[in-house]
Scaffold this motif. Structure first.
Motif, PDB file in Angstrom:
ATOM      1  N   UNK A 175      45.586  38.323  52.568  1.00  0.00           N
ATOM      2  CA  UNK A 175      44.284  38.300  53.194  1.00  0.00           C
ATOM      3  C   UNK A 175      44.184  37.387  54.178  1.00  0.00           C
ATOM      4  N   UNK A 176      44.680  36.280  54.023  1.00  0.00           N
ATOM      5  CA  UNK A 176      44.329  35.183  54.957  1.00  0.00           C
ATOM      6  C   UNK A 176      45.363  35.365  56.352  1.00  0.00           C
ATOM      7  N   UNK A 177      46.324  36.361  56.351  1.00  0.00           N
ATOM      8  CA  UNK A 177      47.047  36.588  57.460  1.00  0.00           C
ATOM      9  C   UNK A 177      46.354  37.224  58.568  1.00  0.00           C
ATOM     10  N   UNK A 178      45.449  38.118  58.094  1.00  0.00           N
ATOM     11  CA  UNK A 178      44.500  38.623  59.044  1.00  0.00           C
ATOM     12  C   UNK A 178      43.463  37.853  59.905  1.00  0.00           C
ATOM     13  N   UNK A 179      43.222  36.783  59.461  1.00  0.00           N
ATOM     14  CA  UNK A 179      42.099  35.599  60.338  1.00  0.00           C
ATOM     15  C   UNK A 179      42.831  35.177  61.278  1.00  0.00           C
ATOM     16  N   UNK A 180      41.849  34.934  62.258  1.00  0.00           N
ATOM     17  CA  UNK A 180      42.301  34.395  63.666  1.00  0.00           C
ATOM     18  C   UNK A 180      43.111  33.146  63.358  1.00  0.00           C
ATOM     19  N   UNK A 181      42.618  32.227  62.521  1.00  0.00           N
ATOM     20  CA  UNK A 181      43.366  30.662  62.418  1.00  0.00           C
ATOM     21  C   UNK A 181      43.311  30.335  60.927  1.00  0.00           C
ATOM     22  N   UNK A 182      44.221  31.059  60.398  1.00  0.00           N
ATOM     23  CA  UNK A 182      44.590  30.876  58.702  1.00  0.00           C
ATOM     24  C   UNK A 182      44.976  29.608  58.394  1.00  0.00           C
ATOM     25  N   UNK A 183      44.602  28.984  57.349  1.00  0.00           N
ATOM     26  CA  UNK A 183      45.420  27.772  56.868  1.00  0.00           C
ATOM     27  C   UNK A 183      46.584  27.937  56.505  1.00  0.00           C
ATOM     28  N   UNK A 184      47.270  26.760  56.530  1.00  0.00           N
ATOM     29  CA  UNK A 184      48.690  26.768  55.830  1.00  0.00           C
ATOM     30  C   UNK A 184      48.612  26.793  54.529  1.00  0.00           C
ATOM     31  N   UNK A 185      49.589  27.614  53.834  1.00  0.00           N
ATOM     32  CA  UNK A 185      49.664  27.987  52.276  1.00  0.00           C
ATOM     33  C   UNK A 185      50.912  27.329  51.805  1.00  0.00           C
ATOM     34  N   UNK A 193      35.550  31.020  49.055  1.00  0.00           N
ATOM     35  CA  UNK A 193      35.501  29.328  49.579  1.00  0.00           C
ATOM     36  C   UNK A 193      36.105  29.387  50.878  1.00  0.00           C
ATOM     37  N   UNK A 194      37.095  30.246  51.016  1.00  0.00           N
ATOM     38  CA  UNK A 194      37.946  30.118  52.306  1.00  0.00           C
ATOM     39  C   UNK A 194      37.048  30.747  53.418  1.00  0.00           C
ATOM     40  N   UNK A 195      36.024  31.524  53.174  1.00  0.00           N
ATOM     41  CA  UNK A 195      35.290  32.526  53.937  1.00  0.00           C
ATOM     42  C   UNK A 195      33.907  31.232  54.627  1.00  0.00           C
ATOM     43  N   UNK A 196      33.721  30.256  53.407  1.00  0.00           N
ATOM     44  CA  UNK A 196      32.628  29.401  53.960  1.00  0.00           C
ATOM     45  C   UNK A 196      32.926  28.041  54.529  1.00  0.00           C
ATOM     46  N   UNK A 197      34.185  27.606  54.837  1.00  0.00           N
ATOM     47  CA  UNK A 197      34.730  26.416  55.341  1.00  0.00           C
ATOM     48  C   UNK A 197      36.141  26.715  55.700  1.00  0.00           C
ATOM     49  N   UNK A 198      36.330  26.134  57.033  1.00  0.00           N
ATOM     50  CA  UNK A 198      37.503  26.236  57.656  1.00  0.00           C
ATOM     51  C   UNK A 198      38.530  25.037  57.174  1.00  0.00           C
ATOM     52  N   UNK A 199      39.398  25.745  55.997  1.00  0.00           N
ATOM     53  CA  UNK A 199      40.200  24.730  55.450  1.00  0.00           C
ATOM     54  C   UNK A 199      41.619  24.573  56.236  1.00  0.00           C
ATOM     55  N   UNK A 200      42.496  23.593  55.970  1.00  0.00           N
ATOM     56  CA  UNK A 200      43.512  23.482  56.879  1.00  0.00           C
ATOM     57  C   UNK A 200      44.771  23.802  56.204  1.00  0.00           C
ATOM     58  N   UNK A 224      39.237  29.087  40.829  1.00  0.00           N
ATOM     59  CA  UNK A 224      40.119  29.352  39.552  1.00  0.00           C
ATOM     60  C   UNK A 224      40.688  30.644  39.445  1.00  0.00           C
ATOM     61  N   UNK A 225      40.402  31.235  40.569  1.00  0.00           N
ATOM     62  CA  UNK A 225      41.025  32.595  40.742  1.00  0.00           C
ATOM     63  C   UNK A 225      40.983  33.096  42.314  1.00  0.00           C
ATOM     64  N   UNK A 226      41.560  34.365  42.449  1.00  0.00           N
ATOM     65  CA  UNK A 226      41.803  34.613  43.841  1.00  0.00           C
ATOM     66  C   UNK A 226      40.398  35.022  44.669  1.00  0.00           C
ATOM     67  N   UNK A 227      39.579  35.655  43.849  1.00  0.00           N
ATOM     68  CA  UNK A 227      38.313  35.808  44.237  1.00  0.00           C
ATOM     69  C   UNK A 227      37.360  34.814  44.694  1.00  0.00           C
ATOM     70  N   UNK A 228      37.397  33.839  43.727  1.00  0.00           N
ATOM     71  CA  UNK A 228      36.721  32.511  44.054  1.00  0.00           C
ATOM     72  C   UNK A 228      37.306  31.748  45.561  1.00  0.00           C
ATOM     73  N   UNK A 229      38.830  31.922  45.561  1.00  0.00           N
ATOM     74  CA  UNK A 229      39.437  31.314  46.686  1.00  0.00           C
ATOM     75  C   UNK A 229      39.002  32.126  48.028  1.00  0.00           C
ATOM     76  N   UNK A 230      39.017  33.284  47.960  1.00  0.00           N
ATOM     77  CA  UNK A 230      38.580  33.854  49.316  1.00  0.00           C
ATOM     78  C   UNK A 230      37.123  33.593  49.449  1.00  0.00           C
TER      79      UNK A 230
END
Length: 275
Positions: A69-79, A43-50, A35-41
């Motif tokens: 924030x996702x850009x700094x990850x080694x394999x970020x999901x598409x947005x 969830x994104x840290x707990x599972x590898x989303x595509x 429901x917001x950016x904080x929750x999103x990050x």
């Protein structure tokens, strides 16, 4: 297995509608909602989303902050951004967004966005393979041919009595208003994942038209120099040949932008300038 998708939107009806459309398309599996950016990050840290479908304006961190924030990850999901606000499209594409959907959108538009994000879209001028934000490579030093030297420019031809094309204006969304950009003020246009950037003398604007559509509307003194570039010949300052027999055009905007001309179009461009 279908790619895993996360929906991020602070409004429950919007999340439900998007989930319904995604089920209609059937290309991804929605395995999470935030429901917001904080929750999103979290969830994104707990599972590898595509794939992440992001609203822009939300409490607890905007969609743009999440994408950054996702850009700094080694394999970020598409947005893919899904929003009612067109004003943030330039920032979104600068963050390497696969697409930017303006609400409300239908199943067909969502399907095209998913094709781009997941790599199933056709390769073309308006596909994500083009990188309009990156400047074209500079040409090596060599003899420079001023566009006006020994030739007539398109502006000269019109002043000599050639028919004048009807006024063309391109609608651009800005701060909730529709601004009409005079076609003559466009220095060049470049492809941007199904949309286009308009380069003016000292600013760059995003429009919800493909480069092919712009080419149909901006006829006359506009020239398709490259599959990803449409240049206004009235704003060409110099033609710079390279060692491979092609050209780079230097435009008259404040940045003196350089646009590479595809080799197959170089001869026609020279002909247009009488060189």
């Amino acid at each position: 297995m279908r790619p895993k998708a996360l929906i991020v939107d602070d409004e429950a009806p919007a999340r439900a509608e998007l989930r319904y459309l995604l089920e209609e398309v059937g290309q991804v599996q929605v395995v999470g909602e935030a429901t917001n950016g904080e929750e999103a990050l979290l969830l994104l840290g707990s599972l590898d989303y595509d794939l992440v479908l992001l609203d822009v304006r939300m409490p607890g961190g905007s969609g743009l902050e999440v994408a950054a924030a996702l850009r700094d990850r080694p394999h970020p999901p598409k947005v893919i951004f899904t929003t009612a606000y067109p004003d943030h499209a330039v920032d979104a594409f600068d963050l390497a967004a696969a697409d930017y959907l303006l609400k409300p959108f239908d199943v067909d538009r969502l399907r095209r966005a998913l094709d781009r994000a997941l790599g199933d879209g056709p390769d073309g001028a308006d596909s994500p393979t083009a990188h309009p934000a990156d400047p074209p490579p500079a040409a090596p030093d060599g003899p420079r041919v001023p566009a006006s030297a020994g030739s007539r420019t398109p502006a000269d031809d019109r002043s000599a009595g050639s028919p004048v094309a009807p006024l063309v204006r391109i609608p651009v969304q800005r701060d909730g208003r529709t601004v009409l950009v005079d076609g003559d003020s466009i220095v060049y246009a470049t492809a941007a994942r199904g949309y286009s950037y308009l380069k003016l003398a000292d600013e760059r604007l995003l429009v919800t038209m493909s480069l092919n559509e712009l080419e149909r509307r901006l006829h006359g003194h506009f020239f398709r120099a490259h599959r990803s570039y449409l240049v206004n010949l009235d704003h060409v300052r110099e033609l710079v040949p390279d060692f491979q027999g092609s050209l780079v055009v230097v435009m008259d905007d404040r940045q003196r932008s350089r646009v590479e001309v595809a080799r197959r179009h170089a001869r026609e461009l020279r002909r247009r300038f009488g060189i």
